[in-house]
Design an enzyme around this catalytic site. Sequence first.
Site, PDB file in Angstrom:
ATOM      1  CE  LYS A 242      -5.713  -0.578  -1.336  1.00 25.10           C
ATOM      2  NZ  LYS A 242      -4.488  -0.093  -0.669  1.00 25.10           N
TER       3      LYS A 242
ATOM      4  CG  ASP B 204      -1.700   2.091   6.606  1.00 26.87           C
ATOM      5  OD1 ASP B 204      -2.100   1.774   5.465  1.00 26.87           O
ATOM      6  OD2 ASP B 204      -1.763   3.248   7.050  1.00 26.87           O
TER       7      ASP B 204
ATOM      8  CG  ASP C 255      -1.764   1.197   1.382  1.00 27.25           C
ATOM      9  OD1 ASP C 255      -2.319   1.633   0.369  1.00 27.25           O
ATOM     10  OD2 ASP C 255      -1.863   1.723   2.506  1.00 27.25           O
ATOM     11  CG  MET C 256       1.808   5.615  -1.711  1.00 28.62           C
ATOM     12  SD  MET C 256       1.459   6.507  -3.256  1.00 28.62           S
ATOM     13  CE  MET C 256      -0.009   7.437  -2.769  1.00 28.62           C
ATOM     14  CG  ASP C 257      -1.527   7.692   1.090  1.00 31.07           C
ATOM     15  OD1 ASP C 257      -0.754   8.648   1.063  1.00 31.07           O
ATOM     16  OD2 ASP C 257      -2.337   7.429   0.172  1.00 31.07           O
TER      17      ASP C 257
END
Length: 221
Positions: A145, A170, A11-13
């Site tokens: 998501k 996260d 995931d990114m953030d």
Amino acid sequence: MQGLIKAVIFDMDGVLIESEYLWRRAMIAGFKEFGMELTEDDCRKTMGLRIGEVIESWLSHFKKEHLVADEIEKRIISRLLELIDQAGNFIPGIPALLAFCEEKKLKVGLATSSSKLLMKTVLKKLDLGNTFHSTISAEHMPYGKPHPQVFLDCAGELIVNPQQCLVIEDSLNGVIAAKAAQMKVIAVPDDEHNHLKGFAVADYTLKNMHEVLGLFKTLFP
């Protein structure tokens, strides 16, 4: 798990970049311009959703459906891009984790609910433009998501069976999406969310990326 996992999808953030607090600052400022007062806790409630979904939710909550969602999104994203440029940093442990994946010849993908523009901005800021074999945004997908499509599309670009993918997430929405895609999942929730019982569906729940690297060294010796 050794030998069964061919790819790691990030995931990114909140996983690659310490941006969740920047998102909150940008949303609080952006919504305030349109007469909607949000708190940090309000922002945390929508963690993992696409920005368009977040805006529609708060427009409904504040009974301001007459406002133009696109205008609010532009204000929020503009502020967020400024904040990332000023203060965006790696989540501690991520550079070493990415280096380990490269050493072990694991394919690496990026699957985010954020827009393509934001994804490109983060990759440039962190100098990761050539790191990932696949970068997928759920921005224009019918569902974000916790729907699994963004992860399934990433696996497709990586040419790896979903069951041979390991996701690092996260957010609870991200964990649910990855499990729905039949992938293994490592959850690394922040201190404000690690009490959520839903994280029990993850294959592993760890405290930080240093613990993830330690796990990887046992999974991929």
